[in-house]
Design a protein around this motif. Structure first.
Motif, short mmCIF file in Angstrom:
data_model
loop_
_atom_site.label_atom_id
_atom_site.label_comp_id
_atom_site.label_asym_id
_atom_site.label_seq_id
_atom_site.Cartn_x
_atom_site.Cartn_y
_atom_site.Cartn_z
N LEU A 1 -22.09 -11.35 14.06
CA LEU A 1 -21.22 -11.27 12.73
C LEU A 1 -21.74 -10.42 11.49
O LEU A 1 -20.79 -9.65 11.01
CB LEU A 1 -20.89 -12.87 12.52
N GLU B 1 -20.89 -6.79 12.48
CA GLU B 1 -19.39 -6.45 12.26
C GLU B 1 -19.00 -6.24 10.89
O GLU B 1 -18.11 -5.29 10.76
CB GLU B 1 -18.42 -7.61 12.68
N GLY B 2 -19.42 -6.92 10.03
CA GLY B 2 -19.11 -6.78 8.63
C GLY B 2 -19.95 -5.64 8.38
O GLY B 2 -19.27 -4.81 7.17
N GLN C 1 -20.08 -2.97 9.89
CA GLN C 1 -19.06 -1.94 10.28
C GLN C 1 -18.04 -1.88 9.23
O GLN C 1 -17.45 -0.80 8.73
CB GLN C 1 -18.73 -2.30 11.88
N ALA C 2 -17.32 -3.06 8.97
CA ALA C 2 -16.13 -3.08 8.08
C ALA C 2 -16.52 -2.67 6.78
O ALA C 2 -15.56 -1.56 6.42
CB ALA C 2 -15.88 -4.49 7.88
N PHE C 3 -17.64 -2.55 6.25
CA PHE C 3 -17.81 -2.08 4.96
C PHE C 3 -18.22 -0.56 5.03
O PHE C 3 -17.97 0.23 4.21
CB PHE C 3 -19.26 -2.68 4.28
N TYR D 1 -22.05 -3.10 -0.99
CA TYR D 1 -21.50 -3.95 -0.12
C TYR D 1 -22.53 -4.56 0.58
O TYR D 1 -22.36 -5.80 0.78
CB TYR D 1 -20.58 -3.09 0.54
N TRP E 1 -23.26 -8.62 1.27
CA TRP E 1 -22.89 -9.16 2.53
C TRP E 1 -24.23 -9.78 3.17
O TRP E 1 -24.29 -10.73 3.94
CB TRP E 1 -22.43 -8.04 3.32
#
Lengths: 192, 192
Positions: free
Chosen positions: B150, B153-154, B156-158, B183, B187
């Motif tokens: 998880l 994934e974050g 990557q999103a950022f 970020y 995060w």
DNA sequence: CGATGAAATTGACCGTGGTCAATATTTGGA
DNA sequence: TCCAAATATTGACCACGGTCAATTTCATCG
């Protein structure tokens, strides 16, 4: 001075927008064809491009307007008091953004503003969406260690990610809403 | 059975790939034209489309290969022990992804896998990137309250968000690397 | 009203991605 | 070696977004 805009211009633009909207209602955004739009509007092709820089600019406008209407609804809501409520509040917007792969592509392409300089309608809605979420987080903060603005940026990043993965055949078994809640829990309510 | 692939096929495909690569070297990804590629490769236009579903599929392949090479370099690194190190490690990839607006668009369009079902090269690299980051976070976890997957994934999103905002005229005053660090701090190292 | 310049409209034309029925080449078996 | 089926290649053709010089319409002023 600069009493530029003629009545004729407004009428032509309205005809083009109406024709485009009609086509979209019938066959979706992807099916919209400039040639068909000008045919229905009863104008020449060149006219279209003197009103809109290109096809994408029209899409930007139409989709931006639609998003704005969804944001109106979202803005009218009370600040959510839980992650689930926040995800729920954003669902109408997400549903629209995922109605067509093409629509999401257009949105992504314009979210960071059109290629050169000027901000388009879709980009504006991203700004507005961030503001709405910021206001929520200012009224009812989940985290205190970072600003509401930063939290809002993260919410937006995760919304986009949740939608992207929905379109990915590797990951589309999880619904975007569920995934968004997972992200928002981890982002807005960390326990370590 | 299925001794399908002929020698000729490989040769033709190589010629097409070489020609495309040459054009890109000269004028960038955006300047690549299918017509010019087949001309240089000395084959007919139809041949191109019997080797690649469409122009995008070739781009997917070329850009995917390039990203893979960057991931090779990243994978060889030791797990970063700080946010700054992690951002630093990802910079070569980010630099490539931002070399052209068009390149980033192609990547976004394919990151969630091509329209229908099958996973393309770029989508594979997103999977691989997530794995690399997951391994980092497994070796040297920043957060304990959520899984390494998880967290990855974050990340990557950022990364995508940081790049998107760089292309946005509203927000391009902050460099992507700086933004990414902000970020990732929020995060991966929340303090509340 | 008629003249004049600005703004809007036109449509033939172009660039480029993509299709497909016809043709050429290769392969494997008799 | 020859033949038929499978596979690869061809190029004329189409779809559709976008351009631009020529033309028409409009607004303003003497």
């Amino acid at each position: 001075m600069a009493k530029a805009v003629q009545q004729r211009t407004l009428k032509t633009r309205a005809k083009l927008l109406d024709a485009a909207q009609a086509m979209i209602s019938e066959g979706g955004y992807e099916a919209m064809r400039v040639e068909e739009v000008v045919l229905r509007a009863g104008v020449a092709k060149g006219t279209f491009f003197s009103h809109f820089k290109d096809k994408d600019a029209l899409m930007d406008q139409l989709i931006g307007a639609k998003i704005d209407r969804h944001l109106d609804g979202i803005e009218a809501l009370d600040a959510p008091t839980s992650i689930a409520e926040m995800a729920e509040a954003m669902m109408p917007l997400i549903t629209f953004m995922t109605c067509e792969r093409y629509v999401f592509d257009v949105i992504l392409r314009h979210s960071g503003a059109a290629a050169n300089a000027d901000i388009g309608p879709v980009a504006m809605t991203f700004g507005r969406h961030a503001e709405v979420v910021t206001k929520w987080l200012w009224e009812k903060p989940f985290r205190k260690d970072i600003s509401a603005e930063l939290q809002a940026e993260g919410v937006q990043a995760f919304m986009v990610q949740a939608i992207s993965l929905m379109f990915c055949s590797l990951h589309n078994s999880v619904a975007p809403r569920e995934r968004l809640e997972t992200y928002l829990n981890a982002w807005l309510m960390p326990t370590a």
